[in-house]
Design an enzyme around this catalytic site. Structure first.
Site, PDB file in Angstrom:
ATOM      1  CB  SER A 124      -0.850  -0.026   1.274  1.00 34.29           C
ATOM      2  OG  SER A 124      -1.383   1.243   1.535  1.00 34.29           O
ATOM      3  CB  THR A 126      -0.354   2.960   4.114  1.00 30.42           C
ATOM      4  OG1 THR A 126      -0.528   3.563   5.378  1.00 30.42           O
ATOM      5  CG2 THR A 126       0.129   1.552   4.320  1.00 30.42           C
ATOM      6  CE1 TYR A 149      -4.091  -2.723   5.397  1.00 28.51           C
ATOM      7  CE2 TYR A 149      -3.536  -0.383   5.318  1.00 28.51           C
ATOM      8  CZ  TYR A 149      -3.816  -1.568   4.677  1.00 28.51           C
ATOM      9  OH  TYR A 149      -3.793  -1.602   3.307  1.00 28.51           O
ATOM     10  CE  LYS A 153      -1.608  -4.619   3.340  1.00 26.08           C
ATOM     11  NZ  LYS A 153      -1.823  -5.928   2.731  1.00 26.08           N
ATOM     12  CE1 TYR A 176      -2.012  -3.866  -5.289  1.00 21.67           C
ATOM     13  CE2 TYR A 176      -3.480  -4.103  -3.406  1.00 21.67           C
ATOM     14  CZ  TYR A 176      -2.718  -4.667  -4.421  1.00 21.67           C
ATOM     15  OH  TYR A 176      -2.693  -6.024  -4.538  1.00 21.67           O
ATOM     16  NE  ARG A 230      -5.532   9.839   1.246  1.00 23.15           N
ATOM     17  CZ  ARG A 230      -5.345  10.953   1.965  1.00 23.15           C
ATOM     18  NH1 ARG A 230      -4.947  12.066   1.365  1.00 23.15           N
ATOM     19  NH2 ARG A 230      -5.529  10.955   3.263  1.00 23.15           N
ATOM     20  CG  ASP A 297      -7.467  11.062   6.900  1.00 23.05           C
ATOM     21  OD1 ASP A 297      -7.184   9.850   6.774  1.00 23.05           O
ATOM     22  OD2 ASP A 297      -8.621  11.511   6.758  1.00 23.05           O
TER      23      ASP A 297
HETATM   24  N1  UFG Z   1     -12.891  10.766   3.604  1.00 22.47           N
HETATM   25  C1  UFG Z   1     -13.902  11.620   3.975  1.00 22.47           C
HETATM   26  N2  UFG Z   1     -15.052  11.074   4.442  1.00 22.47           N
HETATM   27  C2  UFG Z   1     -15.246   9.738   4.555  1.00 22.47           C
HETATM   28  C3  UFG Z   1     -14.203   8.860   4.161  1.00 22.47           C
HETATM   29  C4  UFG Z   1     -13.034   9.425   3.697  1.00 22.47           C
HETATM   30  O1  UFG Z   1     -13.766  12.835   3.895  1.00 22.47           O
HETATM   31  O2  UFG Z   1     -16.324   9.309   4.999  1.00 22.47           O
HETATM   32  C5  UFG Z   1     -11.642  11.339   3.087  1.00 22.47           C
HETATM   33  C6  UFG Z   1     -10.462  10.984   3.970  1.00 22.47           C
HETATM   34  O3  UFG Z   1     -10.351  11.895   5.023  1.00 22.47           O
HETATM   35  C7  UFG Z   1      -9.320  11.039   2.959  1.00 22.47           C
HETATM   36  C8  UFG Z   1      -9.966  10.607   1.644  1.00 22.47           C
HETATM   37  O4  UFG Z   1     -11.369  10.762   1.832  1.00 22.47           O
HETATM   38  O5  UFG Z   1      -8.882  12.351   2.816  1.00 22.47           O
HETATM   39  C9  UFG Z   1      -9.690   9.162   1.310  1.00 22.47           C
HETATM   40  O6  UFG Z   1     -10.009   8.359   2.431  1.00 22.47           O
HETATM   41  P1  UFG Z   1     -10.090   6.768   2.351  1.00 22.47           P
HETATM   42  O7  UFG Z   1     -10.445   6.286   3.711  1.00 22.47           O
HETATM   43  O8  UFG Z   1     -10.971   6.354   1.225  1.00 22.47           O
HETATM   44  O9  UFG Z   1      -8.624   6.350   1.948  1.00 22.47           O
HETATM   45  P2  UFG Z   1      -7.242   6.617   2.711  1.00 22.47           P
HETATM   46  O10 UFG Z   1      -6.390   7.357   1.742  1.00 22.47           O
HETATM   47  O11 UFG Z   1      -7.411   7.180   4.043  1.00 22.47           O
HETATM   48  O12 UFG Z   1      -6.786   5.116   2.941  1.00 22.47           O
HETATM   49  C10 UFG Z   1      -6.404   4.345   1.858  1.00 22.47           C
HETATM   50  C11 UFG Z   1      -6.678   2.856   2.138  1.00 22.47           C
HETATM   51  C12 UFG Z   1      -5.794   2.346   3.219  1.00 22.47           C
HETATM   52  C13 UFG Z   1      -4.368   2.725   2.992  1.00 22.47           C
HETATM   53  C14 UFG Z   1      -4.245   4.198   2.749  1.00 22.47           C
HETATM   54  C15 UFG Z   1      -2.862   4.607   2.394  1.00 22.47           C
HETATM   55  O13 UFG Z   1      -8.014   2.666   2.522  1.00 22.47           O
HETATM   56  O14 UFG Z   1      -5.904   0.949   3.212  1.00 22.47           O
HETATM   57  O15 UFG Z   1      -5.068   4.563   1.654  1.00 22.47           O
HETATM   58  O16 UFG Z   1      -2.759   5.998   2.380  1.00 22.47           O
HETATM   59  F1  UFG Z   1      -3.613   2.400   4.044  1.00 22.47           F
END
Ligand code: UFG
Length: 339
Positions: A124, A126, A149, A153, A176, A230, A297
């Site tokens: 990831s 991450t 988590y 990884k 990813y 992202r 985040d």
């Molecule tokens: N977000 C919101 N509201 C929500 C959900 C997410 O505003 O209800 C925002 C988050 O704050 C973030 C963005 O949308 O800014 C993306 O959030 P995600 O949870 O979809 O994804 P992340 O980037 O936090 O996490 C993903 C994967 C993880 C991995 C990570 C690595 O889900 O498994 O990327 O950065 F570890």
């Protein structure tokens, strides 16, 4: 050639199984159904006309895993089986270390014992944490992951580096970015388990009326619209990268090959941009409210995926809006099945 796909009924796993079958690999799935459903197997068969071999058990059960290797001439593995909820990992770290690492090690032990090579690991972005510069390429320094988590990884990557070196095994680590979307047939996609943590499943459920409002976690980030950025990659594109990576491993003569690739689109999108794109793509309304930042985040992460393009001849092809359309079709399918 038989490929073991652990977690092959899960979100990315099931899409990858379809691509493997379409490329004439035989597939043996081990999946304990902890975050997947048996009907996905039927749907894989409906899409490809082929039914993969399936064993429903937990990879920590070594004796069952041994029997799979006895019964099939496995010549490679794509390892998806893992717990993946960032927040949950912080309150149940031992479960995450135990599940994600013991399962991995058990498969590697079989590879070592039976002299099998070709191992692909789901990693990831991450592992990079909040990188200092964008875009993130494979040489970007790694930072200690914030969540347990994320640490599984990083540890998984380390285990595989040592495994490749010590036992002369061909290994590929795929990092990813943010996978989204569903299969164009709407027969595969991300299955909801409780309240979604990830953005696109939450947006989808909000549009469907299952959730009242999307909470946008923070609009005070140093980005153009204040929301975090992202790199959202379409899951079918991601699945295809696994086949390309596997073919490269199989064809290389370097017995200690250790490939690492970022899999992303190369473009960052803000939370608000994703919400708008979803509304436009599907002609729906997504009510939202701005909330404080979510702990852990980062502000921004998007990939430089040039290495995968150069070496795997792979690149992400599907625009964000198109990927978001498939998510909506999948949501309709779930509703039609009362899921
Ligand atoms: N977000 C919101 N509201 C929500 C959900 C997410 O505003 O209800 C925002 C988050 O704050 C973030 C963005 O949308 O800014 C993306 O959030 P995600 O949870 O979809 O994804 P992340 O980037 O936090 O996490 C993903 C994967 C993880 C991995 C990570 C690595 O889900 O498994 O990327 O950065 F570890």
């Amino acid at each position: 050639m038989s490929i073991l796909v652990t977690g092959g009924l899960g979100y990315i796993g099931s899409h990858t199984v379809v691509e493997l079958l379409n490329n004439n690999f035989e597939v043996v799935i081990v999946d304990d159904l902890s975050n997947s459903e048996k009907f996905i197997l039927d749907n894989i068969e409906e899409i490809t006309g082929k039914r993969p071999i399936f064993y429903p058990f937990d990879l920590k059960r070594k004796e069952l895993l041994e029997q799979v290797f006895d019964a099939h001439h496995v010549e490679g593995c794509i390892n998806f089986a893992a717990y993946k909820a960032v927040g949950e990992s912080m309150v149940k770290p031992l479960d995450y270390y135990e599940n994600n690492l013991f399962s991995l090690i058990n498969v590697l032990q079989e590879f070592k014992k039976r002299n099998i090579s070709n191992f692909i690991f789901s990693s990831s972005c991450t592992v990079y944490g909040q990188a200092d510069e964008m875009p993130i390429d494979e040489n970007t320094p790694l930072k200690e992951a914030e969540s347990s988590y994320g640490k599984t990884k990083q540890m998984g990557e380390d285990i595989l580096k040592d495994f490749s070196k010590a036992y002369h095994k061909k290994v590929c680590l795929l990092r990813y970015f943010n996978p989204i979307g569903a299969h164009p047939t709407a027969l595969l996609g991300e299955l909801p388990s409780g309240i979604p943590n990830n953005l696109v499943p939450y947006v989808t459920q909000t549009a469907a009326g299952i959730r009242e409002k999307l909470s946008i976690w923070g609009d005070d980030y140093p980005t153009e619209d204040g929301t975090a950025i992202r790199d959202y990659i379409y899951v079918v594109d991601l699945a295809k990268a696994h086949v390309a990576a596997l073919q490269k491993l199989i064809n290389t003569e370097n017995e200690t090959a250790l490939d690492i690739y970022n899999l992303g689109t190369g473009t960052g999108s803000s939370v608000l941009e994703v919400v708008k794109a979803f509304e436009v793509a599907n002609d729906v309304n997504v009510p939202y409210q701005i909330c404080p930042r979510r702990e852990g985040d980062i502000t921004i992460a998007y990939a430089n995926a040039d290495k995968a393009e150069r070496e795997l001849n792979w690149k992400s092809e599907t625009p964000l809006e198109e990927a978001l359309k498939t998510t909506w079709e999948w949501q309709k399918y779930l509703r039609s099945r009362d899921l």
